[in-house]
Design a protein around this motif. Structure first.
Motif, PDB file in Angstrom:
ATOM      1  N   UNK A 245       3.103  -7.621  17.854  1.00 36.31           N
ATOM      2  CA  UNK A 245       4.139  -7.542  16.845  1.00 36.31           C
ATOM      3  C   UNK A 245       4.017  -6.172  16.209  1.00 36.31           C
ATOM      4  N   UNK A 246       5.028  -5.687  15.561  1.00 38.43           N
ATOM      5  CA  UNK A 246       5.033  -4.322  15.001  1.00 38.43           C
ATOM      6  C   UNK A 246       4.765  -3.308  16.110  1.00 38.43           C
ATOM      7  N   UNK A 247       5.455  -3.433  17.217  1.00 37.16           N
ATOM      8  CA  UNK A 247       5.203  -2.546  18.347  1.00 37.16           C
ATOM      9  C   UNK A 247       3.913  -2.957  19.028  1.00 37.16           C
ATOM     10  N   UNK A 248       2.997  -2.040  19.162  1.00 42.52           N
ATOM     11  CA  UNK A 248       1.715  -2.354  19.800  1.00 42.52           C
ATOM     12  C   UNK A 248       0.572  -2.353  18.785  1.00 42.52           C
ATOM     13  N   UNK A 249       0.882  -2.345  17.502  1.00 45.16           N
ATOM     14  CA  UNK A 249      -0.150  -2.193  16.481  1.00 45.16           C
ATOM     15  C   UNK A 249      -0.829  -3.491  16.071  1.00 45.16           C
ATOM     16  N   UNK A 250      -0.223  -4.614  16.296  1.00 44.58           N
ATOM     17  CA  UNK A 250      -0.782  -5.888  15.835  1.00 44.58           C
ATOM     18  C   UNK A 250      -0.876  -6.884  16.984  1.00 44.58           C
ATOM     19  N   UNK A 251      -1.827  -6.721  17.892  1.00 44.06           N
ATOM     20  CA  UNK A 251      -1.927  -7.694  18.981  1.00 44.06           C
ATOM     21  C   UNK A 251      -2.493  -9.026  18.480  1.00 44.06           C
ATOM     22  N   UNK A 252      -1.955 -10.099  19.028  1.00 38.94           N
ATOM     23  CA  UNK A 252      -2.458 -11.442  18.733  1.00 38.94           C
ATOM     24  C   UNK A 252      -2.834 -12.091  20.059  1.00 38.94           C
ATOM     25  N   UNK A 253      -3.942 -12.809  20.052  1.00 41.46           N
ATOM     26  CA  UNK A 253      -4.422 -13.475  21.255  1.00 41.46           C
ATOM     27  C   UNK A 253      -4.333 -14.980  21.053  1.00 41.46           C
ATOM     28  N   UNK A 254      -3.779 -15.658  22.044  1.00 42.17           N
ATOM     29  CA  UNK A 254      -3.606 -17.096  22.004  1.00 42.17           C
ATOM     30  C   UNK A 254      -4.306 -17.724  23.200  1.00 42.17           C
ATOM     31  N   UNK A 255      -5.142 -18.710  22.952  1.00 39.65           N
ATOM     32  CA  UNK A 255      -5.716 -19.528  24.017  1.00 39.65           C
ATOM     33  C   UNK A 255      -4.684 -20.599  24.322  1.00 39.65           C
ATOM     34  N   UNK A 256      -4.403 -20.827  25.585  1.00 35.40           N
ATOM     35  CA  UNK A 256      -3.500 -21.923  25.937  1.00 35.40           C
ATOM     36  C   UNK A 256      -4.083 -22.706  27.101  1.00 35.40           C
TER      37      UNK A 256
ATOM     38  N   UNK B 115      -9.649  -8.566  23.308  1.00 33.95           N
ATOM     39  CA  UNK B 115      -9.572  -8.925  24.728  1.00 33.95           C
ATOM     40  C   UNK B 115     -10.857  -9.596  25.218  1.00 33.95           C
ATOM     41  N   UNK B 116     -11.999  -9.058  24.830  1.00 34.44           N
ATOM     42  CA  UNK B 116     -13.293  -9.573  25.276  1.00 34.44           C
ATOM     43  C   UNK B 116     -13.539 -10.989  24.725  1.00 34.44           C
ATOM     44  N   UNK B 117     -13.231 -11.208  23.447  1.00 31.05           N
ATOM     45  CA  UNK B 117     -13.417 -12.528  22.829  1.00 31.05           C
ATOM     46  C   UNK B 117     -12.495 -13.566  23.468  1.00 31.05           C
ATOM     47  N   UNK B 118     -11.247 -13.179  23.722  1.00 34.50           N
ATOM     48  CA  UNK B 118     -10.294 -14.095  24.357  1.00 34.50           C
ATOM     49  C   UNK B 118     -10.776 -14.485  25.754  1.00 34.50           C
ATOM     50  N   UNK B 119     -11.261 -13.511  26.512  1.00 34.60           N
ATOM     51  CA  UNK B 119     -11.768 -13.792  27.862  1.00 34.60           C
ATOM     52  C   UNK B 119     -12.985 -14.705  27.809  1.00 34.60           C
ATOM     53  N   UNK B 120     -13.880 -14.461  26.856  1.00 29.65           N
ATOM     54  CA  UNK B 120     -15.080 -15.286  26.697  1.00 29.65           C
ATOM     55  C   UNK B 120     -14.700 -16.725  26.356  1.00 29.65           C
ATOM     56  N   UNK B 121     -13.703 -16.902  25.512  1.00 27.27           N
ATOM     57  CA  UNK B 121     -13.242 -18.231  25.126  1.00 27.27           C
ATOM     58  C   UNK B 121     -12.650 -18.973  26.317  1.00 27.27           C
ATOM     59  N   UNK B 122     -11.825 -18.301  27.089  1.00 28.60           N
ATOM     60  CA  UNK B 122     -11.224 -18.919  28.279  1.00 28.60           C
ATOM     61  C   UNK B 122     -12.297 -19.283  29.296  1.00 28.60           C
ATOM     62  N   UNK B 123     -13.268 -18.400  29.497  1.00 31.48           N
ATOM     63  CA  UNK B 123     -14.360 -18.684  30.443  1.00 31.48           C
ATOM     64  C   UNK B 123     -15.165 -19.904  30.007  1.00 31.48           C
ATOM     65  N   UNK B 124     -15.475 -20.008  28.710  1.00 31.39           N
ATOM     66  CA  UNK B 124     -16.238 -21.157  28.202  1.00 31.39           C
ATOM     67  C   UNK B 124     -15.458 -22.447  28.393  1.00 31.39           C
ATOM     68  N   UNK B 125     -14.167 -22.410  28.118  1.00 30.59           N
ATOM     69  CA  UNK B 125     -13.304 -23.579  28.286  1.00 30.59           C
ATOM     70  C   UNK B 125     -13.289 -24.003  29.755  1.00 30.59           C
TER      71      UNK B 125
ATOM     72  N   UNK C 231      -4.220 -28.335  34.230  1.00 32.90           N
ATOM     73  CA  UNK C 231      -3.699 -27.587  35.363  1.00 32.90           C
ATOM     74  C   UNK C 231      -3.948 -26.093  35.220  1.00 32.90           C
ATOM     75  N   UNK C 232      -3.950 -25.617  33.975  1.00 33.73           N
ATOM     76  CA  UNK C 232      -4.014 -24.174  33.775  1.00 33.73           C
ATOM     77  C   UNK C 232      -4.672 -23.861  32.436  1.00 33.73           C
ATOM     78  N   UNK C 233      -5.520 -22.836  32.439  1.00 33.15           N
ATOM     79  CA  UNK C 233      -6.193 -22.365  31.228  1.00 33.15           C
ATOM     80  C   UNK C 233      -6.054 -20.849  31.215  1.00 33.15           C
ATOM     81  N   UNK C 234      -5.780 -20.294  30.052  1.00 34.08           N
ATOM     82  CA  UNK C 234      -5.682 -18.841  29.988  1.00 34.08           C
ATOM     83  C   UNK C 234      -5.509 -18.355  28.566  1.00 34.08           C
ATOM     84  N   UNK C 235      -5.227 -17.076  28.450  1.00 31.18           N
ATOM     85  CA  UNK C 235      -4.903 -16.536  27.140  1.00 31.18           C
ATOM     86  C   UNK C 235      -3.703 -15.615  27.262  1.00 31.18           C
ATOM     87  N   UNK C 236      -3.001 -15.483  26.157  1.00 36.28           N
ATOM     88  CA  UNK C 236      -1.833 -14.616  26.096  1.00 36.28           C
ATOM     89  C   UNK C 236      -2.060 -13.571  25.017  1.00 36.28           C
TER      90      UNK C 236
END
Length: 148
Positions: free
Chosen positions: A98-109, A126-136, A89-94
């Motif tokens: 953590x540690x404020x804005x210093x440690x971003x983590x990207x999750x494919x869901x 951000x670019x890698x996460x978007x590329x992964x979602x697009x491929x999926x 139904x839905x594909x995306x990334x989040x």
């Protein structure tokens, strides 16, 4: 035999788009969480326990694989799931920080009618996460068109 880390054999005419090894020990990209995950992984390895998770995206299908190894070499559990394109139904990334804005983590869901799966993308931006979602998305939509 294919050149995939998990040993999945590709069908004729099928080509690999992406193979993602899931980060199953660290809960975020926070250096403290990564260190704690590595400590857990180290002790599990000493005790002979390993868990490997993969998400394989090809031009025709998406496969989710989880293997559990105990006593150093005994495969005590394997789960292989093929995603039905019509069930997604839905594909995306989040992006979470953590540690404020210093440690971003990207999750494919992706969310289907029966489950929601969330995989941390190790070392992603951000670019890698978007590329992964697009491929999926392209793999799922191509499979839907092929089955119509």
């Amino acid at each position: 035999m294919s050149d995939l880390k998990l040993g999945l054999i590709l069908e004729e005419g099928e080509s690999l788009v992406m193979e993602i090894e899931a980060e199953l020990w660290a809960t975020s990209s926070n250096p403290l969480a990564i260190a704690l995950g590595q400590i857990q992984k180290f002790f599990a390895k000493i005790l002979g326990y390993r868990v490997n998770g993969f998400l394989v995206i090809t031009n025709k299908r998406v496969v989710e694989v989880k293997k559990v190894i105990e006593c150093y070499c005994f495969n005590t559990g394997t789960t292989v799931k093929y995603l039905l394109p019509s069930s997604v139904k839905e594909i995306g990334y989040e992006r979470t920080s953590t540690c404020g804005c210093f440690c971003p983590a990207y999750y494919l869901y992706y969310e289907s009618f029966t489950q929601r799966t969330r995989v941390m993308l190790s070392g992603a931006d951000e670019k890698t996460a978007q590329k992964t979602v697009d491929a999926f998305y392209k793999a799922i939509s191509a499979a839907q068109v092929g089955n119509a």
